[in-house]
Design an enzyme around this catalytic site. Structure first.
Site, PDB file in Angstrom:
ATOM      1  CE  LYS A 195      -1.875   2.905   2.524  1.00  8.96           C
ATOM      2  NZ  LYS A 195      -1.390   4.263   1.833  1.00  8.96           N
ATOM      3  CD  GLU A 270      13.341   0.787   9.127  1.00  5.67           C
ATOM      4  OE1 GLU A 270      13.930   1.741   9.715  1.00  5.67           O
ATOM      5  OE2 GLU A 270      14.154  -0.312   8.757  1.00  5.67           O
ATOM      6  CD  GLU A 401       9.963  12.604  11.392  1.00  5.85           C
ATOM      7  OE1 GLU A 401       9.000  12.371  11.491  1.00  5.85           O
ATOM      8  OE2 GLU A 401      10.931  12.212  10.675  1.00  5.85           O
TER       9      GLU A 401
HETATM   10  P1  NAD Z   1       2.558   8.578   7.546  1.00  8.83           P
HETATM   11  O1  NAD Z   1       2.698   7.760   8.877  1.00  8.83           O
HETATM   12  O2  NAD Z   1       1.563   9.615   7.774  1.00  8.83           O
HETATM   13  O3  NAD Z   1       1.960   7.541   6.370  1.00  8.83           O
HETATM   14  C1  NAD Z   1       2.803   6.339   5.927  1.00  8.83           C
HETATM   15  C2  NAD Z   1       1.938   5.411   5.515  1.00  8.83           C
HETATM   16  O4  NAD Z   1       1.075   4.831   6.375  1.00  8.83           O
HETATM   17  C3  NAD Z   1       0.988   5.838   4.383  1.00  8.83           C
HETATM   18  O5  NAD Z   1       0.870   4.894   3.381  1.00  8.83           O
HETATM   19  C4  NAD Z   1      -0.248   6.096   4.731  1.00  8.83           C
HETATM   20  O6  NAD Z   1      -1.309   5.941   3.964  1.00  8.83           O
HETATM   21  C5  NAD Z   1      -0.285   4.977   5.830  1.00  8.83           C
HETATM   22  N1  NAD Z   1      -1.140   5.127   7.208  1.00  8.83           N
HETATM   23  C6  NAD Z   1      -1.623   6.239   7.475  1.00  8.83           C
HETATM   24  N2  NAD Z   1      -2.481   6.055   8.466  1.00  8.83           N
HETATM   25  C7  NAD Z   1      -2.607   4.687   8.553  1.00  8.83           C
HETATM   26  C8  NAD Z   1      -3.157   3.860   9.383  1.00  8.83           C
HETATM   27  N3  NAD Z   1      -3.900   4.292  10.469  1.00  8.83           N
HETATM   28  N4  NAD Z   1      -3.036   2.929   9.372  1.00  8.83           N
HETATM   29  C9  NAD Z   1      -2.450   2.146   8.572  1.00  8.83           C
HETATM   30  N5  NAD Z   1      -1.700   2.805   7.504  1.00  8.83           N
HETATM   31  C10 NAD Z   1      -1.874   4.185   7.637  1.00  8.83           C
HETATM   32  O7  NAD Z   1       4.128   8.859   7.098  1.00  8.83           O
HETATM   33  P2  NAD Z   1       4.246   9.836   5.835  1.00  8.83           P
HETATM   34  O8  NAD Z   1       3.746  11.307   6.414  1.00  8.83           O
HETATM   35  O9  NAD Z   1       3.849   9.267   4.542  1.00  8.83           O
HETATM   36  O10 NAD Z   1       5.935   9.838   5.897  1.00  8.83           O
HETATM   37  C11 NAD Z   1       6.698  10.607   6.793  1.00  8.83           C
HETATM   38  C12 NAD Z   1       7.058   9.756   8.013  1.00  8.83           C
HETATM   39  O11 NAD Z   1       7.792   8.545   7.515  1.00  8.83           O
HETATM   40  C13 NAD Z   1       8.251  10.653   8.657  1.00  8.83           C
HETATM   41  O12 NAD Z   1       7.879  10.480  10.169  1.00  8.83           O
HETATM   42  C14 NAD Z   1       9.478   9.721   8.556  1.00  8.83           C
HETATM   43  O13 NAD Z   1      10.327  10.041   9.278  1.00  8.83           O
HETATM   44  C15 NAD Z   1       9.040   8.718   8.203  1.00  8.83           C
HETATM   45  N6  NAD Z   1       9.830   7.868   7.541  1.00  8.83           N
HETATM   46  C16 NAD Z   1      10.761   6.889   8.171  1.00  8.83           C
HETATM   47  C17 NAD Z   1      11.717   5.971   7.522  1.00  8.83           C
HETATM   48  C18 NAD Z   1      12.826   5.060   8.185  1.00  8.83           C
HETATM   49  O14 NAD Z   1      13.131   4.272   7.513  1.00  8.83           O
HETATM   50  N7  NAD Z   1      12.794   5.140   9.389  1.00  8.83           N
HETATM   51  C19 NAD Z   1      11.945   6.238   6.086  1.00  8.83           C
HETATM   52  C20 NAD Z   1      11.091   7.273   5.477  1.00  8.83           C
HETATM   53  C21 NAD Z   1      10.135   7.858   6.109  1.00  8.83           C
END
Ligand code: NAD
Length: 499
Positions: A195, A270, A401
């Protein structure tokens, strides 16, 4: 749908893909979402919609999980030799490389990131990782174990694929984050429902086309585009999913844990970061300045490992800050699809508002604006590379962050490492960190003391397909890359044979 002008910069292959009607990829076929809804895809350089993808929901996730279950339990995939599996993963790597320019353009358009970074970073890393993981397919094995208490068994372990994997990825490196999960899972023999983030769904669908072209059996890899709260939540909670791998915010990571507990599926996470960079007085400015600038401004700061907090010794602070300001102000801001661009737009209006609000809050809390801080251009979500100085540990810009091109700076005047490392470790996160010094002994001591999954010495971003990657503290569970990633996608079984 009126095409924004940036579309004219696409090459023929990427333009052809954008023009296609998008569907979900389930069980080796392309299908619309069951309820028929769609999500607009926005160009962050203009704020205009240029495409739409199906809005998959729980019923679509059910279909995809059923296909992945069948492929795992009964299909030709389950009986394929490790060598044949490895050849398919390698072939997928070749196809990604063959279409690298197109994939980089799609990523630059969808996310806004500089196309040169997408080509040389995201996409190049992805095909190298696929090849690296292809090599593991034939090397996954258990052990013969000499029994310690003298039980009359010949005993050994088997390392088996964990099963059906739900993989949920964010928008910041959408293609690469997908491949980080897909490559080890395929190498281990798992099946997948992916997804992608709703903001950047295109390259996951293009990846599905390449999976199909490579010749993977139906149901091994499925893609459902949709929102997190609906499609993502359904995937994380699904009782027939054996493992969920999530990359995204720490806040949503905790929701994934809750959702996964119904069937106690395996979970790897992650998550976010607030990574420190420490510069001692003996650092080489010619090395430190570009590394720090790259550490914070790469991908407009929308990088989980971004070096967002700078701790710089007061004796070198002026030199470093003057150099960073000159670097930041020389960066070329523009649409991602322009090969000269170094700073593209942030991914969305929401992200632009969020980052801008942090800058405002930092200034209200007493931080000083050293450079940047303004919107660039008249359309899209462009923000200048920004540096805030005189920050303190109680400010939200230091604790939280931001996920944008905003560096927060504090100085220190103690030559001893303990107090600055204590400050650097003062975070709920622990994803990455770096130290700049010419003193080898100090570099090793700081590397050992930093609470972070990855530490750079005289550099910041450290990644490689062979190098484990992941977080301490609330930055996550588990490690991707390297053999550690294979461990995430396999289970160990012990077998004893009575002698
Ligand atoms: P996010 O957590 O908002 O979304 C990530 C994914 O989760 C998306 O596909 C989203 O649709 C899905 N999602 C959202 N709510 C959900 C739920 N309730 N249940 C299941 N899935 C759900 O994050 P974002 O804004 O897309 O990305 C930024 C974040 O990702 C930052 O915090 C960044 O640090 C983190 N990140 C971490 C790594 C790592 O390797 N540690 C790498 C890249 C990004």
């Amino acid at each position: 749908m009126n095409a924004p002008v940036t579309l004219q910069r696409l090459g023929a292959d990427a333009a052809r893909f954008v023009a296609k009607e998008k569907k979900l990829y389930i069980d080796g076929t392309w299908v619309p979402a069951m309820e028929g809804g769609t999500i607009d895809v926005i160009d962050p350089a203009t704020g205009k919609a240029f495409d739409r993808v199906p809005e998959g929901k729980a019923a679509d996730i059910d279909r995809a999980v059923a296909a992945a279950r069948k492929a795992f339990d009964d299909g030709p995939w389950a009986n394929m030799t490790p060598a044949d599996r490895g050849k398919l993963v390698w072939k997928l790597g070749d196809l990604v490389e063959r279409h690298a320019d197109e994939l980089a353009e799609l990523e630059a358009l969808d996310n806004g990131k500089p196309v040169t970074d997408a080509r040389n970073g995201d996409v190049a890393f992805s095909y190298e990782l696929l090849r690296y993981m292809a090599g593991w397919s034939t090397k996954i094995c258990g052990q013969t174990i000499p029994l310690s208490a003298g039980a009359p068994f010949h005993a050994y372990t088997l390392r088996e694929p964990v099963g059906v994997c739900g993989q949920i990825v964010p928008w910041n490196f959408s293609f690469m984050m997908a491949v980080w999960k897909v490559a080890p899972a395929l190498a281990a023999g798992c099946t997948i429902v992916l997804k992608p983030a709703e903001q950047t769904p295109l390259t996951a669908l293009r990846l599905a086309e390449l999976v199909e072209e490579a010749g993977f059996p139906a149901g091994v890899f499925n893609v459902v585009t949709g929102y997190g709260e609906t499609a993502g939540a359904a995937l994380a909670a699904h009782p027939d999913v054996d493992k969920v791998a999530f990359t995204g915010s720490t806040e949503v990571g905790k929701k994934i844990l809750d959702a996964a507990k119904g069937n106690l599926k395996k979970v790897s996470l992650e998550l976010g970061g607030k990574s420190p960079m420490i510069v001692f007085a003996d650092a080489d400015p010619a090395v430190a300045i570009p590394a720090i600038a790259y550490g914070i401004f790469y991908n407009m700061g929308q990088t989980c490992t971004a070096g967002t907090r700078l701790y710089v010794h007061k004796d070198i602070a002026d030199t470093i800050l003057t150099g960073l300001k000159a670097f930041a102000e020389s960066m070329s801001i523009g649409v991602g699809l322009d090969p000269k661009t170094q700073i593209g737009p942030l991914v969305s209006q929401e992200q632009f508002d969020r980052v801008s609000a942090y800058v405002k809050a930092g200034l209200a809390d007493g931080a000083k604006l050293y450079c940047g801080g303004n919107r660039a251009g008249t359309e899209g979500y462009f923000l200048e590379p920004t540096i805030l100085t005189e920050t303190t540990s109680d400010m939200s810009v230091v604790k939280e962050e931001i996920f944008g091109p905003v560096l927060v700076v504090a100085t220190f005047d103690d030559d001893d490492i303990d107090s600055v490392v204590k400050e650097a470790n003062n975070s709920i996160y622990g994803l990455a960190g770096s130290v700049f010094t010419r003193d080898v002994s100090r570099a090793h001591k700081v590397a050992k003391k930093l609470k972070a999954g990855t530490v750079g010495v005289n550099t910041h971003h450290v990644i490689d397909p062979a190098l484990p990657f992941g977080g301490f503290n609330q930055s996550g569970w588990g490690r991707e890359q390297g053999y550690e990633a294979i461990l995430l996608y396999t289970e160990v079984k012990s077998v004893g044979i009575a002698l």
